[in-house]
Design a protein around this motif. Structure first.
Motif, PDB file in Angstrom:
ATOM      1  N   GLY A   6      51.862  64.154  59.139  1.00  0.00           N
ATOM      2  CA  GLY A   6      52.968  64.945  59.661  1.00  0.00           C
ATOM      3  C   GLY A   6      53.271  66.103  58.727  1.00  0.00           C
ATOM      4  N   ASN A   7      54.527  66.232  58.325  1.00  0.00           N
ATOM      5  CA  ASN A   7      54.945  67.288  57.412  1.00  0.00           C
ATOM      6  C   ASN A   7      54.864  66.837  55.956  1.00  0.00           C
ATOM      7  N   LEU A   8      54.362  65.629  55.701  1.00  0.00           N
ATOM      8  CA  LEU A   8      54.293  65.098  54.337  1.00  0.00           C
ATOM      9  C   LEU A   8      52.880  65.180  53.785  1.00  0.00           C
ATOM     10  N   GLU A   9      52.809  65.268  52.462  1.00  0.00           N
ATOM     11  CA  GLU A   9      51.516  65.293  51.782  1.00  0.00           C
ATOM     12  C   GLU A   9      51.582  64.391  50.560  1.00  0.00           C
ATOM     13  N   ARG A  10      50.537  63.580  50.385  1.00  0.00           N
ATOM     14  CA  ARG A  10      50.480  62.707  49.213  1.00  0.00           C
ATOM     15  C   ARG A  10      50.091  63.548  48.003  1.00  0.00           C
ATOM     16  N   VAL A  11      50.880  63.437  46.923  1.00  0.00           N
ATOM     17  CA  VAL A  11      50.614  64.228  45.721  1.00  0.00           C
ATOM     18  C   VAL A  11      50.233  63.368  44.522  1.00  0.00           C
ATOM     19  N   ALA A  29      65.727  64.970  40.457  1.00  0.00           N
ATOM     20  CA  ALA A  29      66.515  65.832  39.571  1.00  0.00           C
ATOM     21  C   ALA A  29      66.227  67.304  39.826  1.00  0.00           C
ATOM     22  N   ARG A  30      65.026  67.598  40.282  1.00  0.00           N
ATOM     23  CA  ARG A  30      64.639  68.982  40.565  1.00  0.00           C
ATOM     24  C   ARG A  30      64.890  69.381  42.020  1.00  0.00           C
ATOM     25  N   GLY A  31      65.450  68.479  42.794  1.00  0.00           N
ATOM     26  CA  GLY A  31      65.753  68.791  44.193  1.00  0.00           C
ATOM     27  C   GLY A  31      64.565  68.703  45.126  1.00  0.00           C
ATOM     28  N   ILE A  32      63.523  68.010  44.705  1.00  0.00           N
ATOM     29  CA  ILE A  32      62.337  67.819  45.554  1.00  0.00           C
ATOM     30  C   ILE A  32      62.440  66.442  46.191  1.00  0.00           C
ATOM     31  N   TRP A  54      48.278  50.458  45.645  1.00  0.00           N
ATOM     32  CA  TRP A  54      48.824  51.340  44.625  1.00  0.00           C
ATOM     33  C   TRP A  54      49.960  52.191  45.184  1.00  0.00           C
ATOM     34  N   PRO A  55      50.991  52.437  44.392  1.00  0.00           N
ATOM     35  CA  PRO A  55      52.094  53.307  44.819  1.00  0.00           C
ATOM     36  C   PRO A  55      51.603  54.735  45.063  1.00  0.00           C
ATOM     37  N   GLU A  56      52.146  55.346  46.103  1.00  0.00           N
ATOM     38  CA  GLU A  56      51.818  56.719  46.468  1.00  0.00           C
ATOM     39  C   GLU A  56      53.104  57.535  46.508  1.00  0.00           C
ATOM     40  N   VAL A  57      53.063  58.750  45.971  1.00  0.00           N
ATOM     41  CA  VAL A  57      54.207  59.657  46.031  1.00  0.00           C
ATOM     42  C   VAL A  57      53.896  60.732  47.064  1.00  0.00           C
ATOM     43  N   TRP A  58      54.800  60.869  48.031  1.00  0.00           N
ATOM     44  CA  TRP A  58      54.658  61.831  49.126  1.00  0.00           C
ATOM     45  C   TRP A  58      55.808  62.822  49.077  1.00  0.00           C
ATOM     46  N   VAL A  59      55.510  64.088  49.360  1.00  0.00           N
ATOM     47  CA  VAL A  59      56.535  65.133  49.422  1.00  0.00           C
ATOM     48  C   VAL A  59      56.298  65.978  50.671  1.00  0.00           C
ATOM     49  N   ALA A  60      57.297  66.799  51.005  1.00  0.00           N
ATOM     50  CA  ALA A  60      57.130  67.753  52.099  1.00  0.00           C
ATOM     51  C   ALA A  60      55.996  68.709  51.740  1.00  0.00           C
ATOM     52  N   ARG A  61      55.220  69.091  52.728  1.00  0.00           N
ATOM     53  CA  ARG A  61      54.043  69.935  52.492  1.00  0.00           C
ATOM     54  C   ARG A  61      54.402  71.212  51.730  1.00  0.00           C
ATOM     55  N   ASP A  63      56.522  71.598  49.443  1.00  0.00           N
ATOM     56  CA  ASP A  63      56.804  71.282  48.037  1.00  0.00           C
ATOM     57  C   ASP A  63      55.585  70.763  47.285  1.00  0.00           C
ATOM     58  N   ALA A  64      54.457  70.637  47.952  1.00  0.00           N
ATOM     59  CA  ALA A  64      53.292  69.968  47.360  1.00  0.00           C
ATOM     60  C   ALA A  64      52.760  70.672  46.115  1.00  0.00           C
ATOM     61  N   ASP A  65      52.683  71.997  46.128  1.00  0.00           N
ATOM     62  CA  ASP A  65      52.119  72.714  44.973  1.00  0.00           C
ATOM     63  C   ASP A  65      52.983  72.537  43.728  1.00  0.00           C
ATOM     64  N   ILE A  66      54.290  72.726  43.871  1.00  0.00           N
ATOM     65  CA  ILE A  66      55.174  72.567  42.710  1.00  0.00           C
ATOM     66  C   ILE A  66      55.211  71.108  42.271  1.00  0.00           C
TER      67      ILE A  66
END
Length: 109
Positions: A6-11, A29-32, A54-61, A63-66
């Motif tokens: 969807g709009n999420l990406e695993r980072v 803390a950084r608002g992500i 294994w744990p996976e961290v996902w963010v909105a696409r 925000d993926a680069d930062i």
């Protein structure tokens, strides 16, 4: 390997749930906004394939680069130390390795 849903990406994916939790704390803390999947599946390794537990961290696409840049900084603390910065709220000079003002708690710019 980038994994998208969807709009999420695993980072980040890794065996240590404490690292995933640390990344989550820094992102918050950084608002992500992020989501940690499989946080409690590590105990199931053996019954299910280890990489699936294994744990996976996902963010909105968007925000993926930062997010990836922050993860590199988190996981490679021996990298270059950032320059000192002046607190935008109280004017205190803070050493570069700190993300918060020791005096007033404001975040680094």
């Amino acid at each position: 390997m980038q994994k998208k849903r969807g709009n999420l990406e695993r980072v980040h994916v890794g065996a240590d749930p404490l690292i995933a939790g640390h990344i989550e704390t820094i992102f918050n803390a950084r608002g992500i906004h992020c989501m940690v999947r499989n946080r409690h599946l590590v105990g199931g390794a053996g019954e299910i394939p280890p990489l699936e537990a294994w744990p996976e961290v996902w963010v909105a696409r968007e925000d993926a680069d930062i997010a990836r840049q922050l993860i590199r900084e988190i996981l490679d603390p021996e990298g270059p130390v950032p320059a000192d910065w002046r607190c935008p709220d109280c004017g205190e000079v803070i050493e570069g390795q700190f993300a918060e003002c020791w005096s007033c708690g404001a975040l680094a710019p």
